[in-house]
Design an enzyme around this catalytic site. Structure first.
Site, PDB file in Angstrom:
ATOM      1  N   GLU A 285       0.794  -1.235   0.000  1.00 48.35           N
ATOM      2  CA  GLU A 285       0.000   0.000   0.000  1.00 48.35           C
ATOM      3  C   GLU A 285       0.821   1.277   0.000  1.00 48.35           C
ATOM      4  O   GLU A 285       0.564   2.175   0.789  1.00 48.35           O
ATOM      5  CB  GLU A 285      -0.951  -0.002   1.221  1.00 48.35           C
ATOM      6  CG  GLU A 285      -1.991  -1.091   1.118  1.00 48.35           C
ATOM      7  CD  GLU A 285      -2.966  -1.074   2.287  1.00 48.35           C
ATOM      8  OE1 GLU A 285      -4.174  -1.136   2.020  1.00 48.35           O
ATOM      9  OE2 GLU A 285      -2.536  -1.017   3.442  1.00 48.35           O
TER      10      GLU A 285
HETATM   11  C1  TNX Z   1      -5.225  -3.901   4.071  1.00 51.17           C
HETATM   12  S1  TNX Z   1      -3.436  -6.250   3.821  1.00 51.17           S
HETATM   13  C2  TNX Z   1      -3.973  -3.789   4.673  1.00 51.17           C
HETATM   14  C3  TNX Z   1      -3.893  -3.548   6.116  1.00 51.17           C
HETATM   15  C4  TNX Z   1      -5.230  -3.273   6.723  1.00 51.17           C
HETATM   16  C5  TNX Z   1      -6.275  -4.222   6.178  1.00 51.17           C
HETATM   17  C6  TNX Z   1      -7.622  -4.049   6.788  1.00 51.17           C
HETATM   18  C7  TNX Z   1      -2.457  -5.274   3.645  1.00 51.17           C
HETATM   19  C8  TNX Z   1      -1.264  -5.774   3.074  1.00 51.17           C
HETATM   20  N1  TNX Z   1      -2.778  -4.035   4.027  1.00 51.17           N
HETATM   21  O1  TNX Z   1      -2.993  -2.500   6.382  1.00 51.17           O
HETATM   22  O2  TNX Z   1      -5.113  -3.438   8.108  1.00 51.17           O
HETATM   23  O3  TNX Z   1      -6.365  -4.042   4.792  1.00 51.17           O
HETATM   24  O4  TNX Z   1      -8.513  -5.047   6.390  1.00 51.17           O
END
Ligand code: TNX
Length: 468
Positions: A285
């Site tokens: 992300e």
């Molecule tokens: C996505 S999964 C994220 C997390 C969040 C989650 C909440 C991922 C690699 N990143 O930072 O906590 O969604 O569902």
């Protein structure tokens, strides 16, 4: 539970009120686990009718690293190639016995022959202790519960925007400042290195490997708030963060002379605590022109330390060795090219395995990936078969909205049992109806472990007969 590869039941039963254990020195963990089981059930060693329980290490390649054989005839025979395999055999024996002791023990075991090997070598539970902290005591309990279901990887998401939970001796402010924050209404805290080493040993003795994650180069607000120099000079907000948004913080990748020594020093302390062959370095992300460069350099650093990196799926854009593991989390992510390059996958597709989502539609909490939530049946319905390069599967519990031990239990159980069966049992043995039946029978075991599971209606657990 999970259902074995093969079970043969003969007629008759073996009665057991006393037992004598025979084991090789090399089966220390399984031996200890068995002794604990016998003590808990009040099965002593005195008496002419003491049943022999024989643990044996055998050189049978068909059993692999974790397979085992359990035979009950006039004695109880547990065999495996490794101590770990024998640990799994003890868990199967535990499930054949009642969950609680009788005062005058005389237990009945079916005459049975179980041959069992796992479908996948990676059977994981990931917990986010960064958004909201979990105590060492809770994690130990969780390891015991995982072991009952033959889950073998506990992935700790140790750092994120809202908190930094692992003591790094060279950078004490990471826990002094970064350990003091949490997501809104969540719990702050951190683990000392001594606590983590003790936890690693506790897990190892139960067949569980702890896989640490230091999430970089994004999800690092807690680190930036602790050591402002890791941020670029024009970064406006360097305060601890307690919101739930993602994707806003990043190391100053334009200052490699500051960032890479930090990353190396942190990782050196991490690998000294965790013997895991794989170290998770995050990589999720974040959009940044130097992202791929950071991922490549950091994965190479882990490699030079003698370990293998794990990255969230986005890391596949970087120039990394094909042995780096990729953790798939968006169901539709285009992972084919990375698979073609040879990357093994850990499967955590959010619409099946993000168990921060509700047990039912409308349960408060995360719902961004699947508005209907992830009911038990949905989780059980995941089919890993199309992913030929998968080493296994892992369910992720993020904790933006899960802040207490009870809420953690409620999100993990019974859904982790479904995950365990997907990861261990061959597809041909699995059926939701059978799973439901076996889980119902196993409820007393979960009660005995004090699990405050979700009162899942499919299991008939929506009544109040359980322990909670
Ligand atoms: C996505 S999964 C994220 C997390 C969040 C989650 C909440 C991922 C690699 N990143 O930072 O906590 O969604 O569902």
């Amino acid at each position: 539970m999970p259902i074995p590869q093969s079970v043969q039941v003969a007629s008759g039963e073996l009665r057991i009120s006393a037992a004598v254990v025979e084991r090789p020195a090399a089966a220390a963990n399984a031996g200890r686990s068995l002794e604990e089981l016998l003590t808990k059930l009040n099965i002593g060693s005195k008496g002419a009718a003491a049943v022999p329980i024989r643990l044996q290490l055998v050189d049978d390649p068909a059993l692999g690293e974790e397979g085992y054989r359990l035979v009950v005839d006039d004695a109880i025979h547990l065999s495996a190639r490794t101590d770990t395999g024998l640990l799994h055999a003890v868990q199967s024996l535990r499930q054949l016995l009642p969950a609680r002791a009788q005062t005058q023990p005389e237990y009945r075991l079916p005459r049975i022959a179980i041959d069992d090997v796992p479908a996948y070598r990676w059977r994981g539970s990931s917990v986010d202790v960064a958004r909201s902290f979990l105590s060492i005591e809770y994690l130990k309990q969780h390891i015991d519960r995982m072991a009952l279901f033959k889950l073998n990887r506990l992935h700790l998401h140790l750092t994120d925007d809202q908190g930094w939970r692992i003591e790094i001796k060279r950078y004490p402010k990471l826990v002094e400042i970064g350990g003091a924050s949490a997501v809104k209404d969540g719990r702050a805290g951190y683990y000392t290195q001594a606590q983590l080493k003790d936890l690693v040993a506790y897990a190892q003795a139960r067949g569980v490997t702890i896989v640490p994650e230091i999430d970089m180069p994004g999800h690092v607000q807690a680190a930036l708030a602790s050591y402002n120099e890791l941020a670029c000079d024009d970064t406006k907000n360097l305060r601890p963060y307690s919101g739930v948004e993602v994707g806003f913080s990043v190391f100053c990748l334009e200052k490699p002379e500051v960032v890479y020594p930090f990353v190396r020093n942190v990782l050196e302390e991490v690998v000294a605590i965790f013997p895991s062959a794989q170290i998770h370095i995050g990589g999720d992300e974040i959009k940044h022109p130097l992202y791929a460069d950071f991922v490549a350099r950091t994965a190479a650093m882990v490699d030079a330390m003698g370990r293998t990196a794990i990255l969230w799926e986005e890391g596949s854009v970087a120039d990394i060795k094909p042995n780096v593991l990729l953790q798939l989390w968006n169901d539709g992510y285009a992972i084919e090219a990375a698979v073609a390059k040879g990357h093994p996958l850990i499967l955590s597709p959010c619409s099946y395995l993000y168990i921060d989502h509700g047990n039912y539609k409308g349960q408060p909490g995360a719902d961004w990936c699947r508005a209907e939530g992830l009911p038990l049946k949905r989780v059980y319905g995941f089919d890993p078969a199309p992913f030929k390069s998968a080493v296994g599967i892992e369910a992720a519990l993020w904790t933006e909205f899960v802040h207490s031990d009870a809420a953690t239990d409620d999100h993990l159980w019974p859904r982790l049992a479904a995950v365990a069966e997907l990861a261990w049992s061959p597809a041909g043995q699995r059926s939701y109806a059978g799973f439901v039946q076996r889980m119902r029978a196993l409820r007393p075991q979960l009660d005995a472990l004090g699990v405050r599971y979700h009162p899942e209606p499919d299991l008939g657990w929506a009544d109040t007969k359980g322990a909670h």
